[in-house]
Design an enzyme around this catalytic site. Structure first.
Site, PDB file in Angstrom:
ATOM      1  N   ASP B  53       0.865  -1.178   0.000  1.00 18.03           N
ATOM      2  CA  ASP B  53       0.000   0.000   0.000  1.00 18.03           C
ATOM      3  C   ASP B  53       0.899   1.223   0.000  1.00 18.03           C
ATOM      4  OD1 ASP B  53      -2.145  -1.651   0.097  1.00 18.03           O
ATOM      5  OD2 ASP B  53      -2.692  -1.255   2.180  1.00 18.03           O
ATOM      6  N   ASP B 172     -14.053  -5.406  -2.205  1.00 20.05           N
ATOM      7  CA  ASP B 172     -14.010  -5.439  -0.746  1.00 20.05           C
ATOM      8  C   ASP B 172     -15.443  -5.716  -0.289  1.00 20.05           C
ATOM      9  OD1 ASP B 172     -11.379  -4.590  -0.920  1.00 20.05           O
ATOM     10  OD2 ASP B 172     -11.886  -2.475  -0.613  1.00 20.05           O
TER      11      ASP B 172
END
Lengths: 200, 291
Positions: B53, B172
């Protein structure tokens, strides 16, 4: 000087980066003279076979490439364009390798996922071809494709995905690889290094 | 069905092939002809994918998508993982600012110069132009998430222009009242979509792979929801499991019970709890095909 043929089929960046990492002197070009003068020629390519073939034709490269005498490497679609024909868009190709490119239906028939994406075993023929020097039998290379060249006398490596197909082909100075050596880690780098050591 | 082996057989016995075999040293030997059938047993390697990330050009890792810890330079960290045997890398841009986004595009070009394995980039891609910029910078695939939920046609557009192998649809989701509901914006917003129907739609529109993260498991290191992955595996495209790995056994489970094609993880790699070579030997010991 390595000529990487630019025929507007999208991203050449990864092939360029891979040869840069090896410290090779490269030129990205569609110019016939520059290609003829190069010590090594690379025909990369992503995208769809019939439109890629059309792009070679409009640049006169479809007639130039088969006349080359220096080591010439086709990668992925580059390999496919060196075959007789491709079922993708029903394309007539350059006919350097006496085989045809087909949709990987045997894989689909046994429930394997298509495109064939990921790392798969490559089994080289014996005696070991120079392009496979120092590459272990069965070593994994990275693949992304839905079409593949059928086996033929020029097949120098196979991968089995539903059925065996030509992972690599060689005819005189022409070598084609269906996988992406530029994305295959240290093993891929070894293959490109081997290619650079080939003499015209 | 298998017309390729038949063709191979015919070449093997034809006089034409003898001519070729005579002139070319690299012919397929008899032993190799039989080895094709032996290698039928070997399947595509399961992929191990470290995820990095990126915020404002640095690698960070969140816990349940909230607290963020810095873990290192993205290019160096990626190169380290590639050298250790990572099969692919995923870089997700979680920058909040425009400046951060610009930094990310430059970073992608630097990653492409350095890294010799495939990598996917994602985060904040909301148009075909965003995707084009990242692919031109050298990314092998792009991952779209919130933008695809908002505008599913984006999947079709990118797949049509670049091919489906370039498009990873990241989903997600979390369980609400017994149903897997799709979330967007890093888990902050609940959409009205249900996981399995959305995954099917994404696939039909041209997704090349589905990267599914359970928001209930992400960052917990308690394992993946294998039954859910096993249901997603019905789709005709590869499924990447993400979020929740704490041990090698969790990953082994999602690749076998969960039938996932790849496992993506961050913390266990970033904090050194499970180095990639250790993980791969553990998987190999269980007969899971890895590179």
């Amino acid at each position: 000087m390595v000529a990487i043929i630019d025929y507007d089929t999208g991203n050449l960046r990864s092939v360029i980066n891979a040869f840069n990492r090896l410290g090779a002197e490269i030129i990205v070009t569609a110019d016939h003279q520059q290609i003829l003068q190069a010590t090594h020629v690379v025909l990369p390519g992503v995208g769809e076979a019939s439109s890629a073939m059309e792009k070679l034709r409009t640049r006169g490269l479809d007639t130039l490439i088969p006349t080359l005498t220096q080591p010439t490497l086709g990668i992925c679609i580059g390999l496919q364009l060196m075959c007789k024909s491709s079922a993708e868009g029903d394309a007539k190709c350059m006919g350097i390798f006496p085989t045809e490119v087909r949709f990987m239906s045997p894989a689909a028939e046994v429930g394997l996922k298509i495109p064939h994406v990921g790392w798969d075993n490559v089994n080289w023929t014996l005696p070991e071809p120079p392009i496979a020097k120092d590459i272990p039998e069965g070593a994994h290379f990275y693949y992304v494709h839905s079409y593949a060249a059928a086996l033929c006398p020029d097949t120098i490596a196979t991968t089995d995905y539903g059925a065996p197909f030509s992972a690599a082909l060689q005819h005189r100075n022409f070598i084609g690889v269906q996988f992406h050596p530029e994305k295959s880690g240290p093993i891929g780098e070894q293959l490109l290094r081997n290619f650079l050591t080939l003499k015209p | 069905m298998n017309n390729i082996p038949i063709l191979h057989f015919s070449f093997f016995i034809s006089p034409f092939s003898l001519f070729f075999n005579f002139h070319f040293p690299f012919f397929i030997s008899h032993s190799h002809y039989f080895s094709f059938f032996i290698f039928n047993l070997i399947v595509l390697a399961k992929r191990i994918i470290p995820c990095l990330d990126i915020r404002e050009g640095q690698t960070v890792k969140g816990i349940n998508f909230l607290q963020l810890k810095q873990v290192g330079d993205p290019v160096e960290l990626g190169a380290k993982y590639a050298a250790e045997g990572a099969d692919e890398l995923v870089y997700l841009d979680i920058s909040a600012t425009l400046e951060g986004r610009r930094t990310f595009a430059d970073l992608v070009a630097r990653i492409a110069q350095r890294i010799n394995i495939p990598f996917t980039v994602g985060g904040g891609i909301s148009s075909i132009d965003d995707a084009a910029r990242l692919l031109d910078a050298g990314a092998d695939k792009i991952s779209i998430n919130s933008a695809a939920v908002r505008d599913p046609g984006l999947i079709d557009q990118i797949a049509r222009k670049y091919g489906r192998q370039f498009v990873v649809v990241a989903i997600d989701a979390k369980v609400i009242d017994g149903q897997w509901r799709v979330t967007t914006h890093g888990g902050h917003k609940l959409s009205d979509r249900e996981l399995f129907t959305w995954a099917r739609e994404a696939c039909d529109r041209g997704a090349g792979e589905i990267l599914f993260t359970s928001m209930d498991h992400d960052g917990t290191q308690n394992g993946y929801p294998c039954e859910t992955y096993s249901r997603l595996a019905e789709l005709p495209i590869p499924i990447i499991a993400s979020g929740g790995a704490g041990t090698a056994q969790h990953i082994a489970d999602v690749l076998t019970l969960g039938r996932a094609d790849a496992a993506l993880a961050a913390s266990i790699f970033h904090y050194g709890t499970l180095p990639i070579p250790t993980l791969k030997s553990a998987l190999r010991a269980q007969g899971i095909p890895v590179r």
